[in-house]
Design a protein around this motif. Structure first.
Motif, PDB file in Angstrom:
ATOM      1  N   ILE A 194      39.857   5.475  42.382  1.00 23.20           N
ATOM      2  CA  ILE A 194      40.824   5.964  42.940  1.00 23.20           C
ATOM      3  C   ILE A 194      41.500   7.240  43.387  1.00 23.20           C
ATOM      4  N   ARG A 195      41.743   8.050  43.474  1.00 25.97           N
ATOM      5  CA  ARG A 195      42.104   9.220  43.492  1.00 25.97           C
ATOM      6  C   ARG A 195      43.751   8.996  43.710  1.00 25.97           C
ATOM      7  N   VAL A 199      38.260   0.079  48.845  1.00 33.61           N
ATOM      8  CA  VAL A 199      39.753   0.216  48.247  1.00 33.61           C
ATOM      9  C   VAL A 199      40.468   1.608  48.601  1.00 33.61           C
ATOM     10  N   LYS A 200      40.054   2.543  49.419  1.00 30.40           N
ATOM     11  CA  LYS A 200      40.663   3.374  49.708  1.00 30.40           C
ATOM     12  C   LYS A 200      41.948   3.273  50.711  1.00 30.40           C
ATOM     13  N   LYS A 201      41.560   1.739  51.075  1.00 29.08           N
ATOM     14  CA  LYS A 201      42.923   1.463  52.411  1.00 29.08           C
ATOM     15  C   LYS A 201      43.770   0.474  51.865  1.00 29.08           C
ATOM     16  N   TYR A 225      49.969   8.620  37.884  1.00 29.93           N
ATOM     17  CA  TYR A 225      49.615   7.162  37.660  1.00 29.93           C
ATOM     18  C   TYR A 225      47.895   7.505  36.352  1.00 29.93           C
ATOM     19  N   ASN A 226      47.423   8.749  37.133  1.00 27.20           N
ATOM     20  CA  ASN A 226      46.889   8.511  35.719  1.00 27.20           C
ATOM     21  C   ASN A 226      46.965   8.299  34.217  1.00 27.20           C
ATOM     22  N   LYS A 227      47.804   9.268  34.043  1.00 28.01           N
ATOM     23  CA  LYS A 227      48.177   9.738  33.214  1.00 28.01           C
ATOM     24  C   LYS A 227      48.717   7.973  32.191  1.00 28.01           C
ATOM     25  N   HIS A 228      49.647   7.209  32.707  1.00 29.57           N
ATOM     26  CA  HIS A 228      49.996   5.739  32.500  1.00 29.57           C
ATOM     27  C   HIS A 228      48.727   5.100  32.490  1.00 29.57           C
ATOM     28  N   ILE A 229      48.225   5.279  33.267  1.00 31.92           N
ATOM     29  CA  ILE A 229      46.622   4.186  33.364  1.00 31.92           C
ATOM     30  C   ILE A 229      45.951   4.850  31.886  1.00 31.92           C
ATOM     31  N   LYS A 230      46.430   5.513  32.143  1.00 34.49           N
ATOM     32  CA  LYS A 230      45.136   5.931  30.301  1.00 34.49           C
ATOM     33  C   LYS A 230      45.705   5.455  29.238  1.00 34.49           C
TER      34      LYS A 230
END
Length: 292
Positions: A107-108, A74-76, A113-118
């Motif tokens: 995924i870190r 996934v990291k790649k 992106y964390n905000k908008h994924i939530k």
């Protein structure tokens, strides 16, 4: 399976061409390159994003899914996962987007992106009829998604009129008619183009000179940012911003009564009645006859 996550040394212009918005050229050059180097994930990613930018979502999805299929790491290819997720989300393919959420949670990602994924997860769960736990951080958004209320929206928007936020927020100018702006946008928002940025809400940018002031950066704001529940005119928030909108953003011009928006008095123009016009016209003719 061999893959390459670097921009090839003999193909240095793809990055610059992409950020110069030369999407058709990127697609053409990338296609030629990938015919001989099909495992280069970076070049394929830029081609996918170029397809997305011109509205060819089908080919964008094909390229991103191919990148993901190259190996099991996934990291790649975390960028490919994130971009694929937001394409599904933008197109209303909520089931496909939902299936990617467990992977995205591993995924870190940057805080943006964390905000908008939530945010998008709240909307996806609602669209699919999935119960979700209340999150105090997004309590206002959740209530509006479940049962939109104009009064709540206006109250939230008017937080950007309060001097208590002056230290770290941009504020509307004192002369801005917020109610008029809100009502106009509620009716006309669908006429304007949604920004292509990856976001949990539909994002619009409008050019309005001196719509507000940013006290943190000590500068006037000339752009209005509007956030709405996807594929609706239900405005979640709107506020002035001082800097240029992010890459891919479209800046629109509102067809609004700016005198009313800024509470300006229109210059008074004397309107002649039909009788006044008649008398004025024939008086002049009579005067001419008298001098002859």
């Amino acid at each position: 399976m061999k893959q390459d996550n670097k921009i090839p040394s003999d193909f240095p212009d793809i990055y610059h061409l992409y950020y110069d918005r030369k999407y058709e050229i990127v697609i053409k050059l990338a296609t030629k390159f990938l015919n001989e180097n099909k495992y280069n994930q970076v070049v394929r990613y830029y081609r996918a994003m170029s397809y997305k930018a011109i509205g060819d979502f089908e080919n964008a999805i094909i390229d991103l899914k191919y990148n993901i299929s190259i190996n099991n790491s996934v990291k790649k290819h975390d960028k490919s996962y994130i971009s694929l997720y937001f394409i599904y989300y933008k197109l209303g393919m909520y089931k496909e987007a939902y299936e990617l959420l467990p992977i995205l949670n591993k995924i870190r990602t940057p805080e943006y992106y964390n905000k908008h994924i939530k945010i998008s997860e709240i909307i996806i769960n609602n669209k699919l009829g999935i119960d979700f736990n209340a999150n105090s951080k997004y309590e206002y958004l959740q209530s509006q998604v479940l049962n939109y209320n104009d009064s709540s929206a206006l109250k939230h928007i008017k937080l950007h009129c309060s001097n208590t936020l002056r230290e770290n927020k941009s504020l509307f100018g004192n002369n801005v008619n917020i109610e008029h702006l809100y009502e106009f946008l509620k009716i006309n928002l669908s006429k304007y183009e949604v920004s292509n940025i990856e976001s949990g809400l539909d994002t619009y940018f409008f050019s309005i000179a001196r719509i507000g002031f940013d006290y943190k950066n000590n500068t006037y704001c000339n752009v209005l940012k509007v956030l709405a529940i996807p594929q609706t005119s239900n405005i979640i928030n709107m506020y002035p911003v001082w800097n240029e909108p992010p890459f891919f953003s479209v800046i629109s011009v509102l067809d609004i009564d700016y005198d009313k928006l800024f509470n300006r008095e229109k210059p008074k123009v004397k309107v002649m009645s039909q009788i006044d016009k008649f008398n004025s016209r024939y008086k002049k003719k009579g005067d001419k006859n008298e001098t002859n």
